[in-house]
Write a protein that holds these residues in place. Structure first.
Motif, short mmCIF file in Angstrom:
data_model
loop_
_atom_site.label_atom_id
_atom_site.label_comp_id
_atom_site.label_asym_id
_atom_site.label_seq_id
_atom_site.Cartn_x
_atom_site.Cartn_y
_atom_site.Cartn_z
N ILE A 22 -0.11 6.59 2.41
CA ILE A 22 -0.51 5.94 3.49
C ILE A 22 -1.27 5.64 4.67
N ARG A 23 -1.44 6.47 5.63
CA ARG A 23 -2.21 7.07 6.09
C ARG A 23 -3.47 6.62 6.63
N GLY A 24 -3.88 6.79 5.45
CA GLY A 24 -5.05 6.08 5.00
C GLY A 24 -5.82 4.80 4.96
N LYS A 25 -4.67 4.40 4.22
CA LYS A 25 -4.49 2.68 4.55
C LYS A 25 -3.72 1.62 5.77
N ALA A 26 -2.99 2.10 6.42
CA ALA A 26 -2.04 1.30 6.93
C ALA A 26 -3.64 1.49 8.34
N PRO A 27 -3.14 -0.24 9.32
CA PRO A 27 -3.30 -0.65 9.76
C PRO A 27 -3.92 0.01 10.94
N ALA A 28 -5.46 -0.26 11.49
CA ALA A 28 -5.42 0.55 13.06
C ALA A 28 -3.70 -0.10 14.11
N GLY A 29 -3.67 1.22 14.78
CA GLY A 29 -2.86 0.77 16.02
C GLY A 29 -0.93 1.50 15.62
N GLY A 68 6.81 2.63 12.68
CA GLY A 68 5.45 4.12 12.32
C GLY A 68 5.78 4.87 11.55
N GLU A 69 4.95 5.53 10.59
CA GLU A 69 5.44 6.36 9.33
C GLU A 69 5.12 7.93 9.55
N ARG A 70 6.02 8.50 8.52
CA ARG A 70 6.55 9.51 8.31
C ARG A 70 4.96 10.44 8.03
N TYR A 71 4.88 11.68 7.91
CA TYR A 71 4.23 12.27 7.33
C TYR A 71 4.23 12.53 6.33
N ASP A 72 6.14 12.62 5.72
CA ASP A 72 6.92 12.27 3.80
C ASP A 72 6.77 10.69 3.18
N GLY A 73 5.50 9.74 3.59
CA GLY A 73 5.92 9.00 3.16
C GLY A 73 7.06 7.67 3.19
N LEU A 74 8.00 8.39 4.46
CA LEU A 74 9.08 7.38 4.69
C LEU A 74 8.27 6.41 5.90
N ALA A 75 9.03 4.96 6.49
CA ALA A 75 8.36 4.87 7.74
C ALA A 75 9.70 5.30 8.75
N VAL A 76 9.41 4.93 9.78
CA VAL A 76 10.55 5.44 10.99
C VAL A 76 10.68 4.08 12.22
N VAL A 110 6.43 14.56 -3.75
CA VAL A 110 5.61 12.85 -4.36
C VAL A 110 5.75 12.18 -2.81
N GLY A 111 7.37 12.34 -2.41
CA GLY A 111 6.84 11.51 -0.40
C GLY A 111 5.21 12.36 0.02
N MET A 112 5.46 13.33 0.18
CA MET A 112 4.06 13.40 0.96
C MET A 112 2.92 13.59 0.11
N VAL A 113 2.77 13.50 -0.67
CA VAL A 113 1.92 12.50 -1.58
C VAL A 113 1.01 11.56 -1.51
N TYR A 114 2.16 10.08 -0.73
CA TYR A 114 2.06 9.09 -0.54
C TYR A 114 2.04 9.20 0.46
N GLY A 115 2.24 9.58 1.79
CA GLY A 115 2.38 9.75 2.80
C GLY A 115 0.91 9.81 3.70
N LYS A 116 0.29 10.29 2.08
CA LYS A 116 -0.93 11.05 2.44
C LYS A 116 -2.01 9.55 2.35
#
Length: 111
Positions: A91-98, A40-48, A83-89
């Motif tokens: 990531i959310r826009g470009k991440a695949p469905a699901g 998964g992805e976190r709001y702060d630009g890091l993966a989980v 910076v991570g927060m900006v990048y997190g946004k």
């Protein structure tokens, strides 16, 4: 100092593109793991790692991302977390469905 949104995003994307010779392969692996729900992805630009089998891959992804965030933060004079927060946004826009996202309030949402 305030981040300049679009400029920051362009710089981050360019930096990510050059972090590894195998960036395309890495991105395909990440997309497959996100689509399966193992990552998964976190709001702060890091993966989980949502599945223990993905933990080492996620650690590698986060090491690369953290390096980019720290370098960009040093150039911009802002905290790496910002910076991570900006990048997190982005990531959310470009991440695949699901893809699962861990939100700032601690809840999970699926794209």
């Amino acid at each position: 100092m305030v981040l300049h949104g679009m400029k920051m995003l362009r710089v981050l994307l360019v930096a990510l593109a050059f972090t590894s010779i195998s960036a395309a392969s890495w991105a395909q692996d990440l997309d497959a793991l996100r689509s399966s729900g193992a990552v998964g992805e976190r709001y702060d630009g890091l993966a989980v790692a949502r599945d223990a089998s993905a933990a080492s891959f996620v650690a590698s992804v986060n090491a690369q991302r953290s390096k980019i965030y720290q370098e960009r933060a040093a150039k911009e004079g802002v905290p790496a977390e910002q910076v991570g927060m900006v990048y997190g946004k982005e990531i959310r826009g470009k991440a695949p469905a699901g893809t699962w996202f861990l939100l700032q309030d601690g809840s999970w949402a699926q794209k």
